[in-house]
Design a protein around this motif. Sequence first.
Motif, PDB file in Angstrom:
ATOM      1  N   GLY A  47      38.057  33.997  35.032  1.00 14.75           N
ATOM      2  CA  GLY A  47      37.705  35.090  36.076  1.00 14.75           C
ATOM      3  C   GLY A  47      36.242  35.158  36.614  1.00 14.75           C
ATOM      4  O   GLY A  47      35.385  34.460  36.256  1.00 14.75           O
ATOM      5  N   ILE A  48      35.880  36.379  37.204  1.00 14.89           N
ATOM      6  CA  ILE A  48      34.876  36.799  37.967  1.00 14.89           C
ATOM      7  C   ILE A  48      33.547  36.890  36.984  1.00 14.89           C
ATOM      8  O   ILE A  48      32.543  36.468  37.304  1.00 14.89           O
ATOM      9  CB  ILE A  48      34.706  37.716  39.186  1.00 14.89           C
ATOM     10  CG1 ILE A  48      33.692  37.759  39.797  1.00 14.89           C
ATOM     11  CG2 ILE A  48      35.065  39.104  38.341  1.00 14.89           C
ATOM     12  CD1 ILE A  48      34.057  38.594  41.164  1.00 14.89           C
ATOM     13  N   THR A  52      30.291  34.564  37.209  1.00 17.79           N
ATOM     14  CA  THR A  52      29.113  35.229  37.235  1.00 17.79           C
ATOM     15  C   THR A  52      28.073  34.841  36.361  1.00 17.79           C
ATOM     16  O   THR A  52      26.804  34.485  36.573  1.00 17.79           O
ATOM     17  CB  THR A  52      29.009  36.822  37.242  1.00 17.79           C
ATOM     18  OG1 THR A  52      30.067  37.206  38.445  1.00 17.79           O
ATOM     19  CG2 THR A  52      27.928  37.372  37.495  1.00 17.79           C
ATOM     20  N   MET A  80      31.741  38.105  47.449  1.00 13.69           N
ATOM     21  CA  MET A  80      32.948  38.163  46.519  1.00 13.69           C
ATOM     22  C   MET A  80      34.047  38.011  47.293  1.00 13.69           C
ATOM     23  O   MET A  80      34.331  38.498  48.294  1.00 13.69           O
ATOM     24  CB  MET A  80      32.962  39.438  46.153  1.00 13.69           C
ATOM     25  CG  MET A  80      31.785  39.727  44.821  1.00 13.69           C
ATOM     26  SD  MET A  80      31.823  41.291  44.056  1.00 13.69           S
ATOM     27  CE  MET A  80      33.226  41.466  43.483  1.00 13.69           C
ATOM     28  N   ASP A  82      37.163  39.170  45.896  1.00 13.39           N
ATOM     29  CA  ASP A  82      38.098  40.266  45.885  1.00 13.39           C
ATOM     30  C   ASP A  82      36.900  41.289  45.534  1.00 13.39           C
ATOM     31  O   ASP A  82      36.622  41.490  44.226  1.00 13.39           O
ATOM     32  CB  ASP A  82      38.999  40.146  45.110  1.00 13.39           C
ATOM     33  CG  ASP A  82      39.808  41.496  44.848  1.00 13.39           C
ATOM     34  OD1 ASP A  82      39.544  42.516  45.338  1.00 13.39           O
ATOM     35  OD2 ASP A  82      40.737  41.218  44.025  1.00 13.39           O
ATOM     36  N   GLY A  84      37.576  44.276  44.733  1.00 10.81           N
ATOM     37  CA  GLY A  84      38.296  44.993  43.687  1.00 10.81           C
ATOM     38  C   GLY A  84      37.863  44.556  42.223  1.00 10.81           C
ATOM     39  O   GLY A  84      38.013  45.134  41.298  1.00 10.81           O
ATOM     40  N   GLU A  85      37.035  43.362  42.176  1.00  7.40           N
ATOM     41  CA  GLU A  85      36.677  42.703  40.949  1.00  7.40           C
ATOM     42  C   GLU A  85      35.150  43.257  40.708  1.00  7.40           C
ATOM     43  O   GLU A  85      34.390  42.913  39.910  1.00  7.40           O
ATOM     44  CB  GLU A  85      36.737  41.451  40.978  1.00  7.40           C
ATOM     45  CG  GLU A  85      38.085  41.097  40.887  1.00  7.40           C
ATOM     46  CD  GLU A  85      38.525  39.390  41.000  1.00  7.40           C
ATOM     47  OE1 GLU A  85      39.144  38.907  40.073  1.00  7.40           O
ATOM     48  OE2 GLU A  85      37.529  38.656  41.716  1.00  7.40           O
ATOM     49  N   TRP A  86      34.818  44.346  41.467  1.00  4.13           N
ATOM     50  CA  TRP A  86      33.495  44.637  41.242  1.00  4.13           C
ATOM     51  C   TRP A  86      32.852  45.001  39.953  1.00  4.13           C
ATOM     52  O   TRP A  86      31.690  44.574  39.572  1.00  4.13           O
ATOM     53  CB  TRP A  86      33.489  46.092  42.174  1.00  4.13           C
ATOM     54  CG  TRP A  86      31.891  46.663  42.545  1.00  4.13           C
ATOM     55  CD1 TRP A  86      31.500  47.600  41.817  1.00  4.13           C
ATOM     56  CD2 TRP A  86      30.886  46.047  43.242  1.00  4.13           C
ATOM     57  NE1 TRP A  86      30.219  48.069  42.123  1.00  4.13           N
ATOM     58  CE2 TRP A  86      29.581  47.025  43.146  1.00  4.13           C
ATOM     59  CE3 TRP A  86      30.572  45.101  44.076  1.00  4.13           C
ATOM     60  CZ2 TRP A  86      28.487  46.806  43.847  1.00  4.13           C
ATOM     61  CZ3 TRP A  86      29.537  44.650  44.854  1.00  4.13           C
ATOM     62  CH2 TRP A  86      28.412  45.811  44.567  1.00  4.13           C
ATOM     63  N   GLU A  87      33.840  46.000  39.219  1.00  5.41           N
ATOM     64  CA  GLU A  87      33.143  46.357  37.981  1.00  5.41           C
ATOM     65  C   GLU A  87      33.004  45.256  37.077  1.00  5.41           C
ATOM     66  O   GLU A  87      32.031  45.075  36.293  1.00  5.41           O
ATOM     67  CB  GLU A  87      34.132  47.489  37.439  1.00  5.41           C
ATOM     68  CG  GLU A  87      33.985  48.647  37.904  1.00  5.41           C
ATOM     69  CD  GLU A  87      35.067  49.810  37.516  1.00  5.41           C
ATOM     70  OE1 GLU A  87      35.210  49.671  36.299  1.00  5.41           O
ATOM     71  OE2 GLU A  87      35.099  50.703  38.164  1.00  5.41           O
ATOM     72  N   GLU A  88      34.017  44.098  36.893  1.00  2.00           N
ATOM     73  CA  GLU A  88      33.808  43.097  36.052  1.00  2.00           C
ATOM     74  C   GLU A  88      32.711  42.204  36.356  1.00  2.00           C
ATOM     75  O   GLU A  88      31.919  41.811  35.582  1.00  2.00           O
ATOM     76  CB  GLU A  88      35.212  42.330  35.914  1.00  2.00           C
ATOM     77  CG  GLU A  88      35.216  41.106  35.071  1.00  2.00           C
ATOM     78  CD  GLU A  88      36.588  40.143  35.197  1.00  2.00           C
ATOM     79  OE1 GLU A  88      36.449  39.188  34.510  1.00  2.00           O
ATOM     80  OE2 GLU A  88      37.328  40.677  35.881  1.00  2.00           O
ATOM     81  N   MET A  89      32.430  41.985  37.493  1.00  2.00           N
ATOM     82  CA  MET A  89      31.089  41.252  38.334  1.00  2.00           C
ATOM     83  C   MET A  89      29.916  41.881  37.860  1.00  2.00           C
ATOM     84  O   MET A  89      29.061  41.363  37.339  1.00  2.00           O
ATOM     85  CB  MET A  89      31.135  40.996  39.508  1.00  2.00           C
ATOM     86  CG  MET A  89      30.233  40.055  40.303  1.00  2.00           C
ATOM     87  SD  MET A  89      28.592  41.178  40.520  1.00  2.00           S
ATOM     88  CE  MET A  89      28.972  42.444  41.674  1.00  2.00           C
ATOM     89  N   ARG A 117      35.531  32.889  42.569  1.00  2.00           N
ATOM     90  CA  ARG A 117      35.595  34.321  42.928  1.00  2.00           C
ATOM     91  C   ARG A 117      34.354  34.976  43.573  1.00  2.00           C
ATOM     92  O   ARG A 117      34.298  35.956  44.210  1.00  2.00           O
ATOM     93  CB  ARG A 117      36.026  35.125  41.544  1.00  2.00           C
ATOM     94  CG  ARG A 117      37.369  34.691  40.746  1.00  2.00           C
ATOM     95  CD  ARG A 117      38.633  34.787  41.203  1.00  2.00           C
ATOM     96  NE  ARG A 117      38.969  36.068  41.843  1.00  2.00           N
ATOM     97  CZ  ARG A 117      39.839  36.258  42.925  1.00  2.00           C
ATOM     98  NH1 ARG A 117      40.354  35.188  43.489  1.00  2.00           N
ATOM     99  NH2 ARG A 117      40.167  37.511  43.089  1.00  2.00           N
TER     100      ARG A 117
END
Length: 128
Positions: A47-48, A52, A80, A82, A84-89, A117
Amino acid sequence: MSSWTRINAPGVRELPVFGHAAVAGDTIYVSGMLGVTDDLSGVVPGGIGPETTQAFRLVERILAASGATLADVVKVGVYMLDLGEWEEMNAAYLEVFGERTPARFAVGVSSLLFGARAEFDCVAYRPG
């Protein structure tokens, strides 16, 4: 004579359509990097967050070939798929930069190569 230099980093797969970075004076412009495997067979799994981390490993190699480090980065662009994947990135991003984060912008995009991603470009300053 050109006023800038094209940089391709050893160990980072080259593509004929763009250099890994362009150096103009004391400024380094790093091309957009994805979290791809070294052989460009696709993005790293997980995933992201891992994407990253891998993207900035590539950026780090490119900066080294340009005579700079991640500490010299003054601005990052984040693209990005999505938001919605802000916190993980952001968690992976903070592991890369620590507390001394450069200026940054982020935008949502409709697609990225290799099914990535996120993509990151950056500008670094290397005083002569």
